[in-house]
Design an enzyme around this catalytic site. Structure first.
Site, PDB file in Angstrom:
ATOM      1  N   GLY A 157      10.212  52.661   0.476  1.00  0.00           N
ATOM      2  CA  GLY A 157      11.387  53.066  -0.295  1.00  0.00           C
ATOM      3  C   GLY A 157      11.400  52.443  -1.678  1.00  0.00           C
ATOM      4  O   GLY A 157      10.825  51.386  -1.909  1.00  0.00           O
ATOM      5  N   ARG A 190      18.703  50.964  -5.943  1.00  0.00           N
ATOM      6  CA  ARG A 190      19.945  50.228  -6.206  1.00  0.00           C
ATOM      7  C   ARG A 190      19.697  48.765  -6.604  1.00  0.00           C
ATOM      8  O   ARG A 190      20.614  48.085  -7.055  1.00  0.00           O
ATOM      9  CB  ARG A 190      20.885  50.316  -4.993  1.00  0.00           C
ATOM     10  CG  ARG A 190      21.523  51.697  -4.883  1.00  0.00           C
ATOM     11  CD  ARG A 190      22.664  51.694  -3.895  1.00  0.00           C
ATOM     12  NE  ARG A 190      22.191  51.675  -2.522  1.00  0.00           N
ATOM     13  CZ  ARG A 190      22.897  51.186  -1.502  1.00  0.00           C
ATOM     14  NH1 ARG A 190      24.095  50.649  -1.710  1.00  0.00           N
ATOM     15  NH2 ARG A 190      22.423  51.230  -0.278  1.00  0.00           N
ATOM     16  N   GLY A 219      11.308  60.503   4.792  1.00  0.00           N
ATOM     17  CA  GLY A 219      12.103  60.057   5.933  1.00  0.00           C
ATOM     18  C   GLY A 219      11.372  59.051   6.799  1.00  0.00           C
ATOM     19  O   GLY A 219      10.165  58.871   6.693  1.00  0.00           O
ATOM     20  N   ASP A 263      12.778  45.612   4.388  1.00  0.00           N
ATOM     21  CA  ASP A 263      13.928  45.083   3.642  1.00  0.00           C
ATOM     22  C   ASP A 263      14.963  44.438   4.560  1.00  0.00           C
ATOM     23  O   ASP A 263      16.092  44.194   4.152  1.00  0.00           O
ATOM     24  CB  ASP A 263      14.582  46.194   2.809  1.00  0.00           C
ATOM     25  CG  ASP A 263      15.124  47.332   3.660  1.00  0.00           C
ATOM     26  OD1 ASP A 263      15.027  47.269   4.899  1.00  0.00           O
ATOM     27  OD2 ASP A 263      15.658  48.304   3.080  1.00  0.00           O
ATOM     28  N   ASN A 320      22.681  51.810  14.748  1.00  0.00           N
ATOM     29  CA  ASN A 320      21.217  51.702  14.780  1.00  0.00           C
ATOM     30  C   ASN A 320      20.743  50.710  13.717  1.00  0.00           C
ATOM     31  O   ASN A 320      21.024  50.868  12.537  1.00  0.00           O
ATOM     32  CB  ASN A 320      20.626  53.095  14.487  1.00  0.00           C
ATOM     33  CG  ASN A 320      19.113  53.067  14.404  1.00  0.00           C
ATOM     34  OD1 ASN A 320      18.466  52.241  15.046  1.00  0.00           O
ATOM     35  ND2 ASN A 320      18.555  53.974  13.613  1.00  0.00           N
ATOM     36  N   ASN A 333      -4.968  15.036 -17.717  1.00  0.00           N
ATOM     37  CA  ASN A 333      -5.910  15.750 -16.844  1.00  0.00           C
ATOM     38  C   ASN A 333      -6.450  17.021 -17.472  1.00  0.00           C
ATOM     39  O   ASN A 333      -7.412  17.584 -16.991  1.00  0.00           O
ATOM     40  CB  ASN A 333      -5.237  16.081 -15.508  1.00  0.00           C
ATOM     41  CG  ASN A 333      -4.005  16.954 -15.677  1.00  0.00           C
ATOM     42  OD1 ASN A 333      -3.346  16.924 -16.712  1.00  0.00           O
ATOM     43  ND2 ASN A 333      -3.707  17.752 -14.668  1.00  0.00           N
ATOM     44  N   SER A 380       2.398  -0.304 -18.071  1.00  0.00           N
ATOM     45  CA  SER A 380       3.296   0.746 -18.575  1.00  0.00           C
ATOM     46  C   SER A 380       2.666   1.488 -19.746  1.00  0.00           C
ATOM     47  O   SER A 380       1.946   0.902 -20.553  1.00  0.00           O
ATOM     48  CB  SER A 380       4.613   0.121 -19.048  1.00  0.00           C
ATOM     49  OG  SER A 380       5.279  -0.417 -17.930  1.00  0.00           O
TER      50      SER A 380
HETATM   51  C1  UD1 Z   1      18.182  54.172   8.566  1.00  0.00           C
HETATM   52  C2  UD1 Z   1      18.420  54.885   9.895  1.00  0.00           C
HETATM   53  C3  UD1 Z   1      19.846  54.617  10.348  1.00  0.00           C
HETATM   54  C4  UD1 Z   1      20.076  53.112  10.458  1.00  0.00           C
HETATM   55  C5  UD1 Z   1      19.744  52.428   9.145  1.00  0.00           C
HETATM   56  C6  UD1 Z   1      19.774  50.931   9.320  1.00  0.00           C
HETATM   57  C7  UD1 Z   1      17.028  56.890   9.914  1.00  0.00           C
HETATM   58  C8  UD1 Z   1      16.995  58.339   9.691  1.00  0.00           C
HETATM   59  N1  UD1 Z   1      18.197  56.298   9.721  1.00  0.00           N
HETATM   60  O1  UD1 Z   1      19.032  54.785   7.620  1.00  0.00           O
HETATM   61  O2  UD1 Z   1      20.096  55.216  11.604  1.00  0.00           O
HETATM   62  O3  UD1 Z   1      21.425  52.845  10.834  1.00  0.00           O
HETATM   63  O4  UD1 Z   1      18.417  52.781   8.720  1.00  0.00           O
HETATM   64  O5  UD1 Z   1      19.579  50.310   8.071  1.00  0.00           O
HETATM   65  O6  UD1 Z   1      16.023  56.305  10.263  1.00  0.00           O
HETATM   66  N2  UD1 Z   1      11.529  54.269   4.345  1.00  0.00           N
HETATM   67  C9  UD1 Z   1      10.226  54.555   4.060  1.00  0.00           C
HETATM   68  N3  UD1 Z   1       9.879  55.852   3.837  1.00  0.00           N
HETATM   69  C10 UD1 Z   1      10.783  56.850   3.906  1.00  0.00           C
HETATM   70  C11 UD1 Z   1      12.113  56.559   4.196  1.00  0.00           C
HETATM   71  C12 UD1 Z   1      12.458  55.244   4.424  1.00  0.00           C
HETATM   72  O7  UD1 Z   1       9.376  53.660   4.001  1.00  0.00           O
HETATM   73  O8  UD1 Z   1      10.378  58.004   3.702  1.00  0.00           O
HETATM   74  C13 UD1 Z   1      11.906  52.855   4.568  1.00  0.00           C
HETATM   75  C14 UD1 Z   1      12.863  52.344   3.516  1.00  0.00           C
HETATM   76  O9  UD1 Z   1      12.154  51.721   2.469  1.00  0.00           O
HETATM   77  C15 UD1 Z   1      13.712  51.349   4.294  1.00  0.00           C
HETATM   78  C16 UD1 Z   1      13.720  51.903   5.703  1.00  0.00           C
HETATM   79  O10 UD1 Z   1      12.609  52.776   5.786  1.00  0.00           O
HETATM   80  O11 UD1 Z   1      13.135  50.079   4.330  1.00  0.00           O
HETATM   81  C17 UD1 Z   1      15.010  52.632   6.028  1.00  0.00           C
HETATM   82  O12 UD1 Z   1      15.164  53.719   5.159  1.00  0.00           O
HETATM   83  P1  UD1 Z   1      16.563  54.084   4.518  1.00  0.00           P
HETATM   84  O13 UD1 Z   1      16.374  55.279   3.665  1.00  0.00           O
HETATM   85  O14 UD1 Z   1      17.183  52.887   3.921  1.00  0.00           O
HETATM   86  O15 UD1 Z   1      17.361  54.527   5.828  1.00  0.00           O
HETATM   87  P2  UD1 Z   1      18.917  54.573   6.015  1.00  0.00           P
HETATM   88  O16 UD1 Z   1      19.417  55.808   5.392  1.00  0.00           O
HETATM   89  O17 UD1 Z   1      19.503  53.299   5.634  1.00  0.00           O
HETATM   90 CA    CA Z   2      18.909  51.372   4.299  1.00  0.00          CA
END
Ligand code: UD1
Ligand code: CA
Length: 447
Positions: A11, A15, A80, A105, A170, A369, A388
């Site tokens: 990701g 932000r 995703g 993260d 979750n 050094n 000293s």
């Molecule tokens: C996700 C969960 C949600 C959960 C939440 C907890 C899904 C669909 N949703 O949502 O149920 O409550 O985490 O924090 O899984 N990432 C990738 N590649 C991608 C998408 C995401 O590496 O294509 C990584 C992001 O960098 C991050 C993590 O996966 O570290 C979660 O992704 P993020 O988009 O933050 O998911 P949430 O919408 O927070």
């Molecule tokens: Ca997240």
């Protein structure tokens, strides 16, 4: 059961408003990603795959600094969480065992929590999801359960009002047999409010195959994820609170705990006393009974029993203090071995050096050094006495029980037991000071 880690770190973390990939922002002196891998280490994983995307090269370079074996998988487009996990498939070719999905993260999942997930797998659950009771569930995915059974996960955006009322959320951490996980992911579609491939579809897809899914619950504090600089500061504060408590539980005295700053790997022995305003960078161990006095900064240093460091001391990487050594105020030590009972008490720089047992390094001593190109070593013998304001121009050695006169510039080795004097001989000119002052005053009046 063998375990593999799949750590999602693709990701952008937009932000954070940062040039740096989110997972490389640091808490307690270590990138978030490293914290995630440290959590996962409790499972003794035989393989680790880090899925990178945004800033992938930077993440890979940083990763090499603390984990040589982890494999990097690239997710070029962030489609995703299920799509992200799918990128790890190649790297897990031939792996037979459980895959644990972690987020890069999310730094604070306890090793013990992951072990409880492994136990749930061993007890027969096909898919295990880590959930938590959220004080404020916000936009987390909701866990729809029926008794012990996890029926499905519904993302906030796709949830009905009734589902949004569920507080069991979750965390994102999931465990499943790796082959099963990849085959379930192959069935995930993107027909949802975000148009993404959700990993959260797995429990429902598993149910369709007659497989079981279960929730393991952890404390909400473990699931803290970092999305903003405010979150990062909150994570740092949470880490520091726990580290201070742990240090005191293990028998260290922190005179004013709130002012002591720990690194992710700081180790304090019993009866260590840490005065206010001390900062521990990475790689510090302080053995039993040592005292770290106020306003000291330590990094990459080993402090043995009964040493006293500070106040206002700086120990840099490669500092090794043997039993009872003393490093006092405004002293900087770097890449130096200081043997038992040696003292460097005031205003000195000792770098790339070896200070022998019970040597006394006088105030204002500098090991010169660096010649502008290379670094050179200084050796000070046991029971040596460095006067000293001695400049020790490295490479140079001062022998056992040798001395240097105050203000000496030492460029040649000093044999054992010798006194080195290397400064202009003193001359006294009788009456000269008074005559000089009179002359200067007269000149001022004439102006
Ligand atoms: C996700 C969960 C949600 C959960 C939440 C907890 C899904 C669909 N949703 O949502 O149920 O409550 O985490 O924090 O899984 N990432 C990738 N590649 C991608 C998408 C995401 O590496 O294509 C990584 C992001 O960098 C991050 C993590 O996966 O570290 C979660 O992704 P993020 O988009 O933050 O998911 P949430 O919408 O927070
Ligand atoms: Ca997240």
């Amino acid at each position: 059961m063998a375990a593999a880690l799949i750590v999602l770190a693709a990701g952008q973390g937009s932000r954070m408003k940062s040039e740096r990939p989110k997972v490389l922002h640091e808490v307690a002196g270590a990138p978030l990603l490293r914290h995630a891998l440290l959590s996962g280490a409790a499972l003794e994983p035989v393989r680790t795959v880090v899925v990178v995307g945004h800033g992938g090269e930077a993440v890979e370079t940083a990763l090499r600094g603390f984990d040589e074996d982890a494999v990097v998988a690239v997710q070029t487009e962030q489609r995703g969480t299920a799509h992200a996990v799918a990128q790890a498939r190649g790297a897990l070719e031939g792996f037979d065992g459980d895959a644990f999905v972690l987020y890069g993260d999310t730094p604070f999942i306890e090793g013990e929590t992951l072990q409880r997930m492994a136990e749930a797998r061993a007890a027969g659950a096909d898919v295990v999801v880590l959930g938590f009771e959220a004080a404020d569930p916000m936009r987390y995915g909701r866990l729809v359960t029926d008794g012990d059974r996890l029926e499905r996960i519904v993302e906030f955006k796709d949830a009905t009002e009734a589902e949004r009322a569920i507080r069991l959320c979750n965390s994102g951490v999931m465990a499943c047999d790796a082959a099963t996980m990849f085959s379930l992911i192959a069935e995930v579609g993107d027909d949802n409010a975000s148009g993404e491939f959700y990993l959260t579809d797995l429990p429902a897809l598993a149910a369709k195959r007659g497989l079981s899914a279960r929730v393991v619950v952890c404390d909400e504090s473990e699931t803290l994820g970092v999305n903003t600089r405010m979150d990062l500061a909150a994570a740092e504060a949470a880490f520091q609170r726990r580290a201070r408590a742990a240090a005191m539980e293990n028998g260290a005295t922190l005179v004013d705990p709130a002012t002591v700053h720990f690194a992710f790997d700081t180790h304090l022995g019993r009866d260590v006393v840490v005065e206010p305003h001390v900062v521990f960078g990475p790689g510090v161990t302080v053995e039993s009974g040592a005292t770290i006095r106020a306003f000291s900064h330590l990094e990459g240093a080993h402090v043995s029993e009964a040493c006293v460091v500070g106040p206002y001391a700086r120990l840099r990487p490669g500092t090794e203090l043997d039993r009872g050594a003393k490093v006092g105020n405004f002293v900087e030590v770097k890449a130096a071995q200081v043997d038992e009972g040696a003292k460097i008490n005031h205003l000195s720089y000792v770098g790339d050096a070896h200070v022998g047992a019970h040597a006394n390094v006088g105030a204002g001593t500098i090991t010169c050094n660096y010649d502008g190109v290379g670094k050179h070593r200084t050796t000070i013998g046991a029971h040596a006495f460095i006067g000293s304001n001695t400049m020790l121009v490295a490479p140079v050695a001062v022998g056992d029980e040798a001395m240097t006169g105050s203000g000496s510039v030492v460029t040649r080795d000093v044999p054992d037991g010798a006194l080195a004097l290397s400064r202009a001989r003193q001359e006294n000119k009788d009456g000269m000071a008074r005559r000089l002052m009179a002359k200067l005053r007269a000149a001022k009046e004439a102006r």
